[in-house]
Every structure is written in structure tokens, then in C-alpha cells.
Scaffold this motif. Structure first.
Motif, short mmCIF file in Angstrom:
data_model
loop_
_atom_site.label_atom_id
_atom_site.label_comp_id
_atom_site.label_asym_id
_atom_site.label_seq_id
_atom_site.Cartn_x
_atom_site.Cartn_y
_atom_site.Cartn_z
N MET A 1 0.85 -1.17 0.00
CA MET A 1 0.00 0.00 0.00
C MET A 1 0.90 1.24 0.00
O MET A 1 1.99 1.22 0.55
CB MET A 1 -0.91 0.01 1.22
CG MET A 1 -1.89 -1.16 1.29
SD MET A 1 -3.24 -1.05 0.11
CE MET A 1 -4.32 0.10 0.92
N ARG A 4 -0.72 8.38 -0.23
CA ARG A 4 -0.78 9.45 -1.22
C ARG A 4 -0.20 10.75 -0.67
O ARG A 4 -0.43 11.10 0.48
CB ARG A 4 -2.23 9.70 -1.66
CG ARG A 4 -2.92 8.51 -2.29
CD ARG A 4 -2.59 8.30 -3.73
NE ARG A 4 -2.85 9.53 -4.46
CZ ARG A 4 -2.32 9.80 -5.64
NH1 ARG A 4 -1.51 8.94 -6.21
NH2 ARG A 4 -2.58 10.92 -6.26
N LEU A 9 -6.86 12.44 -2.43
CA LEU A 9 -6.69 11.44 -1.37
C LEU A 9 -5.41 11.65 -0.57
O LEU A 9 -4.76 10.70 -0.14
CB LEU A 9 -6.73 10.02 -1.95
CG LEU A 9 -8.04 9.60 -2.61
CD1 LEU A 9 -7.88 8.25 -3.29
CD2 LEU A 9 -9.17 9.56 -1.60
N GLU A 12 -3.81 9.43 2.42
CA GLU A 12 -4.61 8.20 2.50
C GLU A 12 -3.82 7.05 1.89
O GLU A 12 -3.05 7.22 0.96
CB GLU A 12 -5.93 8.37 1.75
CG GLU A 12 -6.84 9.43 2.32
CD GLU A 12 -7.52 9.00 3.62
OE1 GLU A 12 -7.42 7.82 4.00
OE2 GLU A 12 -8.14 9.87 4.25
N TRP A 13 -4.08 5.84 2.41
CA TRP A 13 -3.43 4.63 1.89
C TRP A 13 -4.24 4.08 0.72
O TRP A 13 -5.45 3.93 0.80
CB TRP A 13 -3.33 3.57 2.98
CG TRP A 13 -2.32 3.90 4.02
CD1 TRP A 13 -2.56 4.47 5.23
CD2 TRP A 13 -0.92 3.66 3.95
NE1 TRP A 13 -1.38 4.62 5.92
CE2 TRP A 13 -0.36 4.13 5.16
CE3 TRP A 13 -0.08 3.11 2.99
CZ2 TRP A 13 1.01 4.05 5.43
CZ3 TRP A 13 1.28 3.03 3.26
CH2 TRP A 13 1.81 3.49 4.46
N CYS A 14 -3.55 3.78 -0.37
CA CYS A 14 -4.18 3.24 -1.58
C CYS A 14 -3.23 2.24 -2.22
O CYS A 14 -2.05 2.21 -1.92
CB CYS A 14 -4.44 4.36 -2.60
SG CYS A 14 -5.49 5.69 -2.00
N TYR A 15 -3.77 1.46 -3.12
CA TYR A 15 -2.88 0.66 -3.95
C TYR A 15 -2.54 1.48 -5.18
O TYR A 15 -3.04 2.59 -5.37
CB TYR A 15 -3.46 -0.71 -4.30
CG TYR A 15 -4.94 -0.76 -4.61
CD1 TYR A 15 -5.48 -0.08 -5.69
CD2 TYR A 15 -5.81 -1.51 -3.83
CE1 TYR A 15 -6.83 -0.13 -5.99
CE2 TYR A 15 -7.16 -1.57 -4.11
CZ TYR A 15 -7.66 -0.88 -5.19
OH TYR A 15 -8.99 -0.93 -5.48
N GLU A 52 -12.79 -1.26 -10.42
CA GLU A 52 -12.94 -0.32 -9.32
C GLU A 52 -13.72 0.87 -9.85
O GLU A 52 -13.50 1.32 -10.98
CB GLU A 52 -11.57 0.16 -8.84
CG GLU A 52 -11.66 1.17 -7.73
CD GLU A 52 -10.32 1.71 -7.29
OE1 GLU A 52 -10.27 2.24 -6.17
OE2 GLU A 52 -9.35 1.63 -8.04
N HIS A 84 3.73 9.87 -3.63
CA HIS A 84 3.54 9.12 -2.38
C HIS A 84 4.60 9.49 -1.35
O HIS A 84 5.73 9.80 -1.69
CB HIS A 84 3.59 7.62 -2.67
CG HIS A 84 2.58 7.21 -3.68
ND1 HIS A 84 2.89 7.08 -5.01
CD2 HIS A 84 1.27 6.94 -3.57
CE1 HIS A 84 1.81 6.74 -5.68
NE2 HIS A 84 0.81 6.65 -4.83
N ALA A 99 -7.44 1.12 4.04
CA ALA A 99 -7.94 1.55 2.73
C ALA A 99 -8.72 2.85 2.83
O ALA A 99 -9.55 3.04 3.72
CB ALA A 99 -8.80 0.46 2.12
N ALA A 100 -8.47 3.74 1.89
CA ALA A 100 -9.05 5.08 1.91
C ALA A 100 -10.54 5.11 1.59
O ALA A 100 -11.28 5.90 2.16
CB ALA A 100 -8.30 5.98 0.93
N ILE A 104 -12.77 -0.69 -1.68
CA ILE A 104 -11.42 -1.24 -1.80
C ILE A 104 -11.33 -2.54 -1.03
O ILE A 104 -10.69 -3.49 -1.48
CB ILE A 104 -10.36 -0.22 -1.32
CG1 ILE A 104 -10.28 0.96 -2.30
CG2 ILE A 104 -8.99 -0.88 -1.18
CD1 ILE A 104 -9.32 2.05 -1.89
#
Length: 131
Positions: A1, A4, A9, A12-15, A52, A84, A99-100, A104
Motif C-alpha cells: 500500500m 498518497r 486522497l 490516505e493509503w491506496c494501492y 474499481e 507518495h 484503505a481510503a 477497496i
């Protein structure tokens, strides 16, 4: 992960994610985004057969993107770009907790079930530069 660091975002944590450039196939964009955002170049890429999606009330559009799954060797160094501030390898449970956005966690559940707990179908393998 990845955490950002840009406007969208922020913090925030995202893939990994991103857009498709002119003339690119979606899977080519996925490989490019992996390389740009993490520096990782050796990836076995699969289509997850999932999408998504989310609606942006600020910009009034619906974002929809195919979800890809990439297998990488854990010894490849991660070099983040300017988008990031942090990266962390997480279990599926940890990733769902961080997850943001809603939805997700559903994607992560699907990926865990079909790509982590069993061998994915050879029909989902993307043959290209990532052979």
C-alpha cells in the motif's frame, strides 16, 4: 500500500492506480504506473476480471478502472515517486483497515480469494512485456 502525497486522497493509503495515456492499453498503463510509482519493473500481470469505481461529487464524474494483479519478487527495492510519502507491505487485513475508500476492501477480498489463496487461471495472465 502507498500513502498518497498529492492533492487527491492526500495522506490516505491506496494501492497503485492511475490513468491510461493516449495509445496505451489498460494493462500497459498498469505496468507503467507500477514502474513510475514504485520503481518495480519485474511483474507478472493478471487481469482480475473486476473493476474499481467511484463517483467524485467535487468534479461530478464516475471513475471506473479495471483492476490488475501483479506478482513481484519481494527483494525488488521500492522507490516511491513524488505522488507518495510512504509505502508498506501489508497483509490483506491490514490493507482493508487502512484503505481510503469504501469498495477497496471488496476488491482486496476478491484478490485474496482468487490470487493469493489459489493459483489464478492462466486465462487471466497478460502476455506482453511482463513475460
Amino acid at each position: 500500500m502507498l500513502k498518497r502525497d498529492g492533492r487527491m486522497l492526500h495522506n490516505e493509503w491506496c494501492y497503485i492506480g492511475g490513468g491510461i495515456e493516449h495509445g496505451e492499453k489498460a494493462w500497459e498503463a498498469a505496468l507503467r504506473e507500477i514502474r513510475e510509482e514504485t520503481g518495480i519493473t519485474e511483474v507478472r500481470l493478471y487481469s482480475s476480471n473486476q473493476f474499481e469505481q467511484f463517483y467524485s461529487p467535487v468534479e461530478d464524474y464516475i471513475y471506473m478502472a479495471p483492476v490488475f494483479v501483479g506478482y513481484v519478487h519481494e527483494d525488488q527495492p521500492v522507490q516511491l515517486n513524488h505522488e507518495h510519502s510512504e509505502q508498506r507491505w501489508m497483509t490483506f487485513e491490514e490493507a482493508k483497515q487502512h484503505a481510503a475508500l469504501p469498495g477497496i476492501d471488496d476488491i482486496l477480498d476478491f484478490v485474496e480469494k482468487h490470487f493469493a489463496k489459489k493459483t489464478p487461471s492462466k486465462w487471466l495472465r497478460i502476455n506482453g512485456e511482463n513475460k
